[in-house]
Write a protein that holds these residues in place. Structure first.
Motif, short mmCIF file in Angstrom:
data_model
loop_
_atom_site.label_atom_id
_atom_site.label_comp_id
_atom_site.label_asym_id
_atom_site.label_seq_id
_atom_site.Cartn_x
_atom_site.Cartn_y
_atom_site.Cartn_z
N GLN A 119 -14.09 7.26 1.26
CA GLN A 119 -15.34 6.40 1.25
C GLN A 119 -15.25 4.95 1.35
O GLN A 119 -16.37 4.40 1.81
N GLU A 120 -14.87 4.88 0.47
CA GLU A 120 -14.46 2.94 -0.08
C GLU A 120 -13.56 2.50 0.16
O GLU A 120 -13.52 0.66 0.85
N GLY A 121 -13.22 3.10 1.72
CA GLY A 121 -12.50 2.48 3.00
C GLY A 121 -10.98 3.03 3.21
O GLY A 121 -10.72 3.97 3.27
N LEU A 122 -10.09 2.10 2.86
CA LEU A 122 -8.81 3.14 3.21
C LEU A 122 -7.91 2.55 1.59
O LEU A 122 -8.19 1.26 1.86
N VAL A 123 -6.86 3.49 1.73
CA VAL A 123 -6.24 3.38 0.66
C VAL A 123 -4.64 3.15 1.06
O VAL A 123 -4.20 4.29 2.14
N LEU A 124 -3.48 2.44 0.70
CA LEU A 124 -2.30 3.00 0.49
C LEU A 124 -1.79 3.81 -0.76
O LEU A 124 -2.23 3.22 -2.23
N ILE A 125 -0.67 4.49 0.08
CA ILE A 125 0.05 5.53 -1.21
C ILE A 125 1.77 5.35 -1.09
O ILE A 125 1.43 5.91 0.47
N ASP A 126 2.10 5.12 -2.08
CA ASP A 126 3.25 5.06 -1.44
C ASP A 126 4.06 6.65 -2.09
O ASP A 126 4.21 7.06 -2.85
N LEU A 135 2.15 -4.26 -1.44
CA LEU A 135 1.32 -4.79 -1.43
C LEU A 135 1.25 -5.24 -1.85
O LEU A 135 0.78 -6.29 -3.03
N ASN A 136 0.60 -6.90 -0.33
CA ASN A 136 0.68 -8.31 -1.11
C ASN A 136 1.40 -8.60 -2.10
O ASN A 136 0.83 -9.32 -3.22
N ASN A 137 2.79 -9.05 -2.64
CA ASN A 137 3.30 -9.11 -3.79
C ASN A 137 4.00 -8.29 -4.46
O ASN A 137 3.97 -8.61 -5.49
N TYR A 138 2.76 -7.58 -4.45
CA TYR A 138 2.88 -5.78 -5.58
C TYR A 138 3.67 -4.74 -5.23
O TYR A 138 3.24 -4.52 -4.34
N ARG A 139 4.14 -4.15 -6.61
CA ARG A 139 4.90 -3.57 -6.32
C ARG A 139 4.28 -2.30 -6.61
O ARG A 139 3.91 -2.13 -7.81
N LEU A 140 3.79 -0.88 -5.65
CA LEU A 140 2.74 0.48 -6.57
C LEU A 140 3.91 1.18 -6.83
O LEU A 140 4.68 1.25 -6.18
N PRO A 141 3.40 1.82 -7.74
CA PRO A 141 3.77 2.84 -8.46
C PRO A 141 3.68 3.72 -6.97
O PRO A 141 2.82 3.84 -6.63
N PRO A 142 4.61 5.20 -7.53
CA PRO A 142 3.95 5.99 -6.57
C PRO A 142 2.92 6.83 -6.75
O PRO A 142 3.18 7.32 -7.68
N HIS A 143 2.52 7.22 -5.57
CA HIS A 143 1.52 7.78 -5.71
C HIS A 143 0.18 7.35 -5.96
O HIS A 143 -0.26 8.71 -6.47
N TYR A 146 -4.01 2.67 -3.81
CA TYR A 146 -4.09 0.89 -3.76
C TYR A 146 -5.09 1.09 -2.57
O TYR A 146 -4.39 0.97 -1.55
N PRO A 147 -6.31 0.30 -2.80
CA PRO A 147 -7.60 -0.07 -1.72
C PRO A 147 -6.71 -1.36 -0.72
O PRO A 147 -6.43 -2.18 -1.41
N LEU A 148 -6.53 -1.19 0.22
CA LEU A 148 -6.18 -1.75 2.00
C LEU A 148 -7.60 -2.99 2.04
O LEU A 148 -8.68 -2.59 1.84
N GLN A 149 -7.20 -3.85 2.58
CA GLN A 149 -8.53 -4.72 3.05
C GLN A 149 -7.97 -5.56 4.29
O GLN A 149 -6.23 -5.82 4.47
#
Length: 173
Positions: A119-126, A135-143, A146-149
């Protein structure tokens, strides 16, 4: 004035290289190297992920375009629930197959990440990928979601991808 350790000529303080022989003048030990601006950027933790209780399913399926600059390929997709990203194998064919974009050479896992519509939009999950997702040069922790724009830069391993969200009212991508 300082003396060049290579040729012995006198040089003005603050120079990096000798004007006579080109030798490097800063050979003093014990000096601390200055921290360059933004050098801490790659090691910063990402912003906090979305809370799990905000991940209710989306009412409307958003449309996205993923652009791979190195190959100039575009993936136009409607995210009904989630879109898997990775490389095809005999057992699995993700919706976004980055095999033809040198995915294996650039460290894309077979099941690397997913984009989930909420509902908040789209999220990216490693998905605990071998070489990570940035994501934008931030390393994402697994699972973690994180919101996408629109316009975000995503790296699956070393493969750069840009995401663009379609304006649902315009009907154009």
């Amino acid at each position: 004035m300082i003396k060049c350790t290579e040729c012995g000529s006198s040089q003005e303080e603050g120079l990096l290289f000798c004007s006579e022989c080109g030798g490097f003048l800063l050979v003093e030990t014990g000096k601390i190297t200055a921290v360059l601006p933004f050098s801490e950027f790659a090691n910063r933790p990402p912003p906090p992920p979305l809370a799990k209780d905000t991940l209710a399913p989306a009412a409307v399926a958003p449309k996205i375009a993923l652009v791979v600059p190195s190959s100039r390929r575009r993936f136009k997709l409607t995210v009904q629930d989630e879109v898997q990203i990775g490389r095809a194998s005999s057992e699995l064919v993700p919706e976004v197959d980055l095999s033809d974009d040198d995915g294996a050479e650039k460290g894309v896992s077979r099941l690397h990440a997913k984009i989930h519509a909420v509902q908040e939009g789209l999220v990216l999950i490693d998905l605990n990928s071998t070489n990570g997702t940035l994501l934008n040069n931030y390393r994402l922790p697994p699972h973690e979601p994180y919101p996408l724009q629109s316009g975000d830069e995503i790296r699956f391993g070393d493969l750069l991808v840009h995401i663009f969200l379609s304006d649902s009212g315009s009907g154009t991508n």
